[in-house]
Scaffold this motif. Structure first.
Motif, PDB file in Angstrom:
ATOM      1  N   HIS A 155       0.809  -1.217   0.000  1.00  0.00           N
ATOM      2  CA  HIS A 155       0.000   0.000   0.000  1.00  0.00           C
ATOM      3  C   HIS A 155       0.842   1.267   0.000  1.00  0.00           C
ATOM      4  O   HIS A 155       2.035   1.240   0.291  1.00  0.00           O
ATOM      5  CB  HIS A 155      -1.049   0.004   1.114  1.00  0.00           C
ATOM      6  CG  HIS A 155      -0.562  -0.079   2.534  1.00  0.00           C
ATOM      7  ND1 HIS A 155      -0.605  -1.233   3.267  1.00  0.00           N
ATOM      8  CD2 HIS A 155      -0.066   0.858   3.363  1.00  0.00           C
ATOM      9  CE1 HIS A 155      -0.166  -0.995   4.493  1.00  0.00           C
ATOM     10  NE2 HIS A 155       0.185   0.266   4.586  1.00  0.00           N
ATOM     11  N   HIS A 207      -6.403  -2.378   3.076  1.00  0.00           N
ATOM     12  CA  HIS A 207      -6.180  -1.123   2.358  1.00  0.00           C
ATOM     13  C   HIS A 207      -4.986  -1.218   1.427  1.00  0.00           C
ATOM     14  O   HIS A 207      -3.990  -1.858   1.739  1.00  0.00           O
ATOM     15  CB  HIS A 207      -6.035   0.074   3.296  1.00  0.00           C
ATOM     16  CG  HIS A 207      -5.016  -0.067   4.382  1.00  0.00           C
ATOM     17  ND1 HIS A 207      -5.270  -0.705   5.560  1.00  0.00           N
ATOM     18  CD2 HIS A 207      -3.732   0.373   4.479  1.00  0.00           C
ATOM     19  CE1 HIS A 207      -4.203  -0.649   6.336  1.00  0.00           C
ATOM     20  NE2 HIS A 207      -3.244  -0.008   5.708  1.00  0.00           N
ATOM     21  N   HIS A 221       3.972   7.031   3.934  1.00  0.00           N
ATOM     22  CA  HIS A 221       4.807   5.829   3.895  1.00  0.00           C
ATOM     23  C   HIS A 221       4.398   4.943   2.734  1.00  0.00           C
ATOM     24  O   HIS A 221       3.344   5.139   2.126  1.00  0.00           O
ATOM     25  CB  HIS A 221       4.784   5.056   5.218  1.00  0.00           C
ATOM     26  CG  HIS A 221       3.482   4.371   5.562  1.00  0.00           C
ATOM     27  ND1 HIS A 221       2.465   4.989   6.228  1.00  0.00           N
ATOM     28  CD2 HIS A 221       3.052   3.114   5.339  1.00  0.00           C
ATOM     29  CE1 HIS A 221       1.463   4.133   6.418  1.00  0.00           C
ATOM     30  NE2 HIS A 221       1.793   2.979   5.875  1.00  0.00           N
ATOM     31  N   SER A 223       4.362   0.647   1.849  1.00  0.00           N
ATOM     32  CA  SER A 223       4.278  -0.522   2.709  1.00  0.00           C
ATOM     33  C   SER A 223       4.456  -1.835   1.942  1.00  0.00           C
ATOM     34  O   SER A 223       3.977  -1.973   0.818  1.00  0.00           O
ATOM     35  CB  SER A 223       2.910  -0.522   3.380  1.00  0.00           C
ATOM     36  OG  SER A 223       2.830  -1.565   4.291  1.00  0.00           O
ATOM     37  N   TYR A 262       7.846   0.234  11.145  1.00  0.00           N
ATOM     38  CA  TYR A 262       8.141   1.324  10.190  1.00  0.00           C
ATOM     39  C   TYR A 262       9.577   1.814  10.350  1.00  0.00           C
ATOM     40  O   TYR A 262      10.017   2.082  11.483  1.00  0.00           O
ATOM     41  CB  TYR A 262       7.226   2.525  10.447  1.00  0.00           C
ATOM     42  CG  TYR A 262       5.757   2.302  10.179  1.00  0.00           C
ATOM     43  CD1 TYR A 262       5.183   2.658   8.971  1.00  0.00           C
ATOM     44  CD2 TYR A 262       4.925   1.757  11.160  1.00  0.00           C
ATOM     45  CE1 TYR A 262       3.826   2.494   8.737  1.00  0.00           C
ATOM     46  CE2 TYR A 262       3.565   1.586  10.941  1.00  0.00           C
ATOM     47  CZ  TYR A 262       3.024   1.950   9.727  1.00  0.00           C
ATOM     48  OH  TYR A 262       1.684   1.777   9.511  1.00  0.00           O
ATOM     49  N   GLU A 272       7.369   0.516   5.406  1.00  0.00           N
ATOM     50  CA  GLU A 272       6.737  -0.337   6.418  1.00  0.00           C
ATOM     51  C   GLU A 272       6.881  -1.812   6.057  1.00  0.00           C
ATOM     52  O   GLU A 272       6.687  -2.189   4.897  1.00  0.00           O
ATOM     53  CB  GLU A 272       5.237   0.012   6.515  1.00  0.00           C
ATOM     54  CG  GLU A 272       4.473  -0.873   7.512  1.00  0.00           C
ATOM     55  CD  GLU A 272       2.961  -0.651   7.496  1.00  0.00           C
ATOM     56  OE1 GLU A 272       2.447   0.002   6.566  1.00  0.00           O
ATOM     57  OE2 GLU A 272       2.290  -1.158   8.419  1.00  0.00           O
TER      58      GLU A 272
HETATM   59 FE   LIG Z   1       0.761   1.152   6.446  1.00  0.00          FE
END
Ligand SMILES: [Fe+2]
Length: 313
Positions: A155, A207, A221, A223, A262, A272
């Protein structure tokens, strides 16, 4: 009707002034090098995606997020959007075809199809003797000290003062759907929204795109999924031993429920690691939570203030 429905993230594209340093961070983060030229660095995970992060030589900044569509007809539809590029061939590992748009923050969004997959890299599924299944493993457990093994990109998260406008754009162009929204004080005061890809009855990550309020705009960020919880912890120890800057973790999120960790790359771009996400299909989602409910951890530390406002150009 959205312009298209993307199926997943493909990669993130950035600039960095030192490709050697960028490569070392991404190796320590748990990716593998696909190709490094004097001007570009391509890194992959264990899944067959040809690369999941590309770093070009240049002043440090984020350039784009890239997303898969199923068919070249989808690219044709995107190419009709005002400001879109035409359909172009991607002269990078895995090839493929691409159309680009510019999002409300000024980042490029790349729509990709027809990449040639690489060969998946071997992984070893963890064997855990848990309370309800105590004899899965009848051998000794010995982990090598090592980086995580990044599986895939998962993500992309942006910070912006313009949450509603940005969200509307991503939903219309990429066909993303709301998983859970976050408000502050008044339910009308939207300060963040977790969105997933729409694959109908198929289950997808909670997500793929999170848009959050912050006074400054930028990437919050990016991920990546890793193999399992041991893999998160091994990666944490490794990144710590190499002196990188931790941002937040290890903990378990409330929204999405991933076990997360993270870290900043040498230019402050937050990367992340996560494992064990909630998954939803088109029937799920539509949660609305207060900021206090949403940003707590199920276990582990609460997010530091600086992370919530983090926005790298
Ligand atoms: Fe995240």
């Amino acid at each position: 009707m959205p312009v298209v429905k993307v199926s997943d993230m493909a990669f993130v594209r950035m600039n960095a002034p030192d490709l050697g340093k960028a490569e070392q961070f991404l190796l320590d983060f748990g990716m593998s090098t696909v190709e490094r030229t004097p001007k570009a660095l391509y890194m992959r995970g264990t899944d067959p995606d040809p690369f999941i992060e590309v770093v070009h030589l240049g002043e440090a900044r984020v350039l784009s997020s890239a997303w898969y569509v199923d068919h070249v007809d989808d690219l044709k539809r995107v190419s009709q959007v005002p400001g879109a590029t035409g359909i172009e061939n991607l002269d990078e590992p895995g090839g493929g075809k691409r159309v680009q748009l510019t999002d409300p923050l000024g980042y490029k969004v790349e729509f990709i199809c027809d990449r040639t997959p690489a060969k998946a890299m071997p992984t070893e599924p963890a064997q855990l003797n848990l309370a309800w299944e105590p004899l899965v493993r009848k051998t000794l457990q010995r982990f090598d000290r090592r980086p995580s093994r990044v599986k895939r990109i998962a993500h992309f998260v942006v910070s912006t003062p313009e949450v509603k406008k940005t969200l509307a754009w991503y939903r219309e162009m990429l066909g993303l759907v709301r998983s859970e929204d976050i408000y502050e004080d008044d339910p009308e005061n939207l300060i963040g929204s977790f969105n997933r890809v729409d694959q109908g009855e198929d289950y997808v990550d909670h997500h793929a795109f999170f848009c959050r309020y912050a006074p400054n705009q930028g990437m919050n960020h990016v991920s990546f999924e890793v193999q399992d919880i041991d893999d998160v912890m091994l990666g944490h120890d490794h990144l710590k031993s190499q002196g990188y800057r931790p941002m937040w973790g290890v903990g378990r999120h409330f929204l999405g429920s991933q076990v997360f960790d993270y870290w900043c790359d040498p230019w402050g771009r937050v990367h992340e690691h996560w494992t064990d996400s909630d998954r939803l299909n088109i029937q799920g989602g539509l949660g609305l939570l207060s900021k206090k409910q949403a940003f707590k951890s199920q276990w582990g530390p609460a997010g530091p203030k600086e992370f919530h406002d983090w926005a790298t150009p």
